[in-house]
Design a protein around this motif. Structure first.
Motif, PDB file in Angstrom:
ATOM      1  N   GLY A  20       0.841  -1.200   0.000  1.00 14.09           N
ATOM      2  CA  GLY A  20       0.000   0.000   0.000  1.00 14.09           C
ATOM      3  C   GLY A  20       0.870   1.241   0.000  1.00 14.09           C
ATOM      4  N   PRO A  22       3.582   3.550  -1.382  1.00  9.49           N
ATOM      5  CA  PRO A  22       4.150   3.548  -2.755  1.00  9.49           C
ATOM      6  C   PRO A  22       5.677   3.539  -2.686  1.00  9.49           C
TER       7      PRO A  22
ATOM      8  N   ARG B  72       0.699   4.649 -18.521  1.00  6.64           N
ATOM      9  CA  ARG B  72      -0.025   4.442 -17.247  1.00  6.64           C
ATOM     10  C   ARG B  72      -0.866   3.177 -17.313  1.00  6.64           C
ATOM     11  N   PRO B  77      -0.355   2.966 -12.399  1.00  8.07           N
ATOM     12  CA  PRO B  77      -0.199   4.384 -12.052  1.00  8.07           C
ATOM     13  C   PRO B  77       1.081   4.678 -11.295  1.00  8.07           C
ATOM     14  N   ARG B  78       1.554   3.712 -10.483  1.00  7.14           N
ATOM     15  CA  ARG B  78       2.735   4.013  -9.647  1.00  7.14           C
ATOM     16  C   ARG B  78       3.986   4.115 -10.512  1.00  7.14           C
TER      17      ARG B  78
ATOM     18  N   ARG C   2     -13.831  -0.431  -2.546  1.00 10.57           N
ATOM     19  CA  ARG C   2     -13.198  -0.148  -3.843  1.00 10.57           C
ATOM     20  C   ARG C   2     -12.350  -1.335  -4.285  1.00 10.57           C
ATOM     21  N   ILE C   3     -12.218  -1.479  -5.568  1.00 12.52           N
ATOM     22  CA  ILE C   3     -11.448  -2.616  -6.074  1.00 12.52           C
ATOM     23  C   ILE C   3      -9.973  -2.467  -5.701  1.00 12.52           C
ATOM     24  N   SER C   4      -9.523  -1.213  -5.475  1.00 16.52           N
ATOM     25  CA  SER C   4      -8.109  -1.039  -5.105  1.00 16.52           C
ATOM     26  C   SER C   4      -7.848  -1.657  -3.725  1.00 16.52           C
TER      27      SER C   4
ATOM     28  N   ASP D  30      -9.827   5.694 -12.339  1.00 15.82           N
ATOM     29  CA  ASP D  30      -8.868   5.650 -11.239  1.00 15.82           C
ATOM     30  C   ASP D  30      -9.163   4.476 -10.292  1.00 15.82           C
ATOM     31  N   ASP D  31     -10.452   4.098 -10.184  1.00 20.60           N
ATOM     32  CA  ASP D  31     -10.820   2.995  -9.285  1.00 20.60           C
ATOM     33  C   ASP D  31     -12.211   2.498  -9.668  1.00 20.60           C
ATOM     34  N   LEU D  54      -7.272   8.671  -7.390  1.00 26.82           N
ATOM     35  CA  LEU D  54      -6.005   8.008  -7.748  1.00 26.82           C
ATOM     36  C   LEU D  54      -5.080   7.965  -6.534  1.00 26.82           C
ATOM     37  N   TYR D  56      -5.930   7.763  -3.453  1.00 21.11           N
ATOM     38  CA  TYR D  56      -6.412   6.671  -2.577  1.00 21.11           C
ATOM     39  C   TYR D  56      -5.836   5.342  -3.053  1.00 21.11           C
ATOM     40  N   ARG D  57      -5.886   5.149  -4.363  1.00 22.86           N
ATOM     41  CA  ARG D  57      -5.436   3.854  -4.914  1.00 22.86           C
ATOM     42  C   ARG D  57      -3.920   3.714  -4.806  1.00 22.86           C
ATOM     43  N   LEU D  58      -3.206   4.842  -4.839  1.00 31.59           N
ATOM     44  CA  LEU D  58      -1.743   4.764  -4.746  1.00 31.59           C
ATOM     45  C   LEU D  58      -1.288   4.527  -3.308  1.00 31.59           C
TER      46      LEU D  58
END
Lengths: 175, 409, 102, 132
Positions: A20, A22, B72, B77-78, C2-4, D30-31, D54, D56-58
């Protein structure tokens, strides 16, 4: 190799702990920041180290002579071209100005290096004198061109030939 | 007939647009210092950019997706963000070098100190990006860039001993007084100058902007196959001029006026005027492409509306990024930084960053769900894979070499 | 949810040992019709394991075949990806982001 | 009945370019929002896209959610969540995803409008279509 692929090679547990967060994204931005730091110093001025022993000092002196020779030769060519009406006055004056700035910077950078021993001090005086003389002759050419007297620029530039030869000999001798 | 004229002009502007400040500096520097012993790198670089640009153009035409949109999507994205950071920084350096190049070219024609001209040059670049239609912009600066052909005329006029000239190309060796590390460093700089990433960002985004479809693939290949090789020959002509005129006079290239000196000495004032116009057009065209690329890469990563065709009001953040980047480049150029040094760093780091964008394009060009029957063929994949290995090796070698040679001292 | 969060979840079997992280989520468009137009996307299975890049690029469960060099490189990296059907899942703690299998 | 379509979230949905009904870009996926229906199964019910999503997802979950909430209040007049596009409004899902909405009522447009109103519109020629 993409960082993510490398990431897979390492143990999975390590990655789970940083899950989680980065970590790779930080690695990327760290790399960019390192490049930026390296560049800014590199771009602004040539980092000058102190010369630890005579050998390094001689090599730096030779490099300075080489760079000075390049500037002197350029002005020789430009002066002769001006005389032969092959270049505009504007081009000639800007070109000579830039070479004069370059030669001035080479001289100040060279003078800022501390000679470690007696022999190096002799080298510094010899090259220092050469550089000052070349700078003088170069300034005379600039003035001549700036006054628009392109026809006589080549004559005023004549002493530069001697400077060029001496700089070349010095560079070859201490390569 | 009109189509033929369009294709012809397209090829000409590809030739004129190939050379930029990086090619001018890199080829002149290596010609003056290594004679023709690094000419082979230009050939390798030109074949590489042909493969890379053709693939990027084909992917954009068939899938409608430009480079950073795909970066991307395919890398996530990272890793895409790290890729974006590096590419944007290098593009910023290139933009700074190009704007400084424009200003220097004007100063050599007008003798106003180039630092005064930099802001005006940046505003001019912005005005063209803001108002001038895409094709007109490409055509004018591409065709004006053809003035650089005067370097080839100079080589021909000097009438060198051709087989001596070619021996350097065919049997390259590290000159005795140079060490292999510096030789490799300048090789990477030349390679980065030939395969500049911003050209691919611009090329693929332009394909999407011009709404290329499968029908345009033929024209895409013609532009690349007929446009880039002559551009490469032009680069070699710049190198040959330095080899024939500057090297014998012990001149190392440190300023842009030295690059144009061989033309002046051989062809006089007329030649000088033409070459300076050519340098102005080439660097101005490249400044436009790098300014737009700054907007393209960020907008495409974040999914914003982007594009030169639409009125600025319909792509506000895209244009804002371009304005901010241009302003930042102007300040950096005005900070007294040595423009030739900035150019060197931009092309060397470009070489190091090439795999970041080349790798995702190569993958997508092999995805049948996107490309259908336009997926890469076996032969193209073989060549592209060899280049991927070369690019990764170059990328790994660049930073260490930069440190060892203290940036090519 | 969320899927993340699901993609960041760790998958543990009944005994609590980890089988790896969720790499991708397979969805099937066979749910009840939504908005009178299309069937809903049902979460059908999780892909669990180590190699991320190969899957993401399309080499593992996508259609990307070439070039040979990359296929070899990335296929080996994502060899350990395993498909787990939703029926095998006991519950998904989306707070702790752990998927518990039966 | 053709076999039901099978997609993979990371490979085929996430980070895809969103286009509105006029084909204009309006953000990326983004999600994706998951909802558990009463049959106990999970369904993808919406595409999430816009400032904060984005992040949040990162991994920056708190910061991402905060930006998303703040943006929701300031970005639009009504309090609907413009970062959430119900999945049924996605008309085609392929290289990019077309949405049956207008970009002006999507979350990512708030930034676009703010820059337009405060900066770009003050520069002459901003409405000139470059191709005339």
């Amino acid at each position: 190799m993409p960082a993510e692929l490398l990431g897979d090679m390492h143990s999975d547990d390590a990655r789970r702990r940083s899950r989680g967060s980065p970590a790779r994204c930080r690695a990327g931005t760290l790399l960019a920041a390192a490049c930026a730091a390296l560049l800014i110093t590199g771009c602004v001025n040539n980092p000058v180290g102190s010369a630890r022993n005579g050998g390094i000092y001689a090599a730096k002196a030779a490099a300075s002579a080489d760079a000075a020779l390049s500037a002197v030769s350029t002005v020789q060519l430009v002066a002769r071209a001006a005389g032969d009406h092959k270049v505009f006055g504007t081009f000639a004056s800007v070109s000579v100005d830039q070479q004069e700035d370059a030669l001035t910077e080479i001289t100040t950078t060279f003078r800022s290096i501390q000679p470690p021993d007696a022999e190096s001090r002799a080298l510094r005086d010899e090259l220092g004198e050469l550089l000052d003389r070349a700078l003088e002759h170069l300034a005379a050419v600039r003035v001549e061109i700036r006054r628009g007297r392109l026809a006589t620029a080549a004559e005023v530039a004549a002493p530069l030939a001697g400077d060029a030869r001496q700089l070349d000999d010095f560079a070859q001798a201490h390569q | 007939m009109k189509k033929l004229l369009g294709v012809f002009l397209g090829v000409l502007s590809a030739i004129g647009g190939f050379v930029d400040i990086g090619d001018l500096v890199a080829n002149a520097e290596t010609g003056a210092r290594f004679r023709m012993n690094l000419a082979w790198v230009v050939v390798v670089g030109v074949v590489g950019i042909i493969v890379y640009a053709e693939m990027a153009g084909r992917v954009a035409a068939v899938s409608g997706r430009p480079v950073f949109d795909l970066v991307r999507e395919r890398l996530g994205p990272r890793f895409g963000l790290a890729n974006l950071g590096a590419s944007f920084f290098i593009n910023f350096l290139t933009l700074t070098a190009e704007v400084a190049g424009v200003a220097i070219a004007i100063s050599l024609l007008s003798s106003i100190n180039y630092l005064f001209i930099v802001p005006a040059a940046a505003v001019l670049v912005w005005l063209v990006v803001w108002r001038m239609p895409f094709e007109t912009m490409e055509r004018i600066f591409g065709l004006l860039g053809l003035c650089l052909l005067v370097f080839a005329v100079t080589v021909w006029k000097i009438g060198p001993d051709w087989n001596q000239l070619l021996s350097g190309v065919v049997h390259p060796h590290v000159p005795s007084e140079e060490n292999p590390f510096t030789y490799a460093y300048y090789g990477i700089a030349l390679f980065g100058a030939a395969m500049t990433p911003y050209e691919v960002f611009f090329f693929s985004s332009g394909a999407v902007e011009d709404k290329w479809t499968v029908k345009d693939l033929g024209e895409n290949r013609i532009n690349v196959l007929l446009g880039f090789p002559p551009g490469g020959l032009l680069s070699l002509a710049i190198m040959a001029c330095a080899h024939l005129v500057l090297a014998p006079a012990n001149i190392g290239v440190g300023t842009l006026d030295q690059v144009s000196l061989p033309v002046a000495l051989t062809l006089g004032k007329v030649g000088l005027a033409i070459v300076l116009i050519g340098i102005f057009a080439a660097t101005f065209g490249a400044a436009l492409e790098t300014a737009l690329s700054a907007g393209y890469v960020i907008a495409q990563y974040l999914g914003w509306t982007w594009g030169k065709h639409a009125a600025p009001r319909r792509a506000t953040r895209f244009h804002l990024v371009i304005i901010i980047t241009l302003a930042a480049s102007t300040f950096f150029a005005l900070s007294g930084v040595d423009p030739v040094k900035v150019t060197e760093y931009s092309i060397v780091l470009s070489a190091a960053a090439l795999p970041l964008t080349y790798f995702p394009i190569l993958v997508v060009a092999n995805d049948p769900s996107y490309m259908g029957e336009h997926t890469n063929g076996r032969w193209l994949n073989a060549i592209a894979s060899v280049y991927l290995v070369v690019l990764v090796a170059v990328a790994l070698a660049t930073i260490p070499l930069m440190i060892i040679t203290k940036a090519g001292q | 949810m969320r899927i993340s969060d699901l993609l960041a979840s760790d998958v543990q079997d009944a005994g609590g040992t980890s089988l790896g992280q969720v790499r991708d989520v397979r969805v099937v468009q066979d749910g009840p019709v939504v908005g009178g137009v299309q069937a809903a996307f049902r979460v059908d299975a999780l892909l669990v394991g180590r190699g991320t890049l190969g899957g993401r690029l399309g080499y593992h469960h996508g259609q990307v075949q070439g070039p040979w060099l990359l296929r070899m490189l990335l296929r080996r990296a994502s060899r350990t990806v395993r498909t787990i059907e939703m029926t095998q899942i006991d519950r998904w703690d989306d707070e702790q982001r752990i998927v518990h299998l039966r | 009945m053709p076999a039901a379509r099978v997609l993979y979230a990371s490979l085929d949905l996430l980070d895809r370019q969103l286009r509105d009904r006029h084909g204009v870009e309006c953000g990326n996926v983004d999600d994706l929002e998951l909802t558990r229906h009463d049959d106990g199964r999970l369904y993808v019910t919406a595409i999430l896209s816009g400032p904060g999503v984005l992040l949040y997802r990162l991994g920056r979950r708190r910061l991402g959610s905060w930006i998303q909430r703040a943006h929701r209040r300031t970005g639009f007049a009504d309090d609907a969540d413009h970062a959430r596009v119900p999945i049924e409004l996605a008309s085609t899902i392929s290289a990019s995803i077309d949405l049956a909405i207008d970009r002006t009522d999507h979350a990512s447009f708030a930034g676009e409008r703010w820059v337009g109103d405060h900066i770009i519109s003050h520069i002459p020629g901003n409405d000139h279509d470059a191709d005339q």
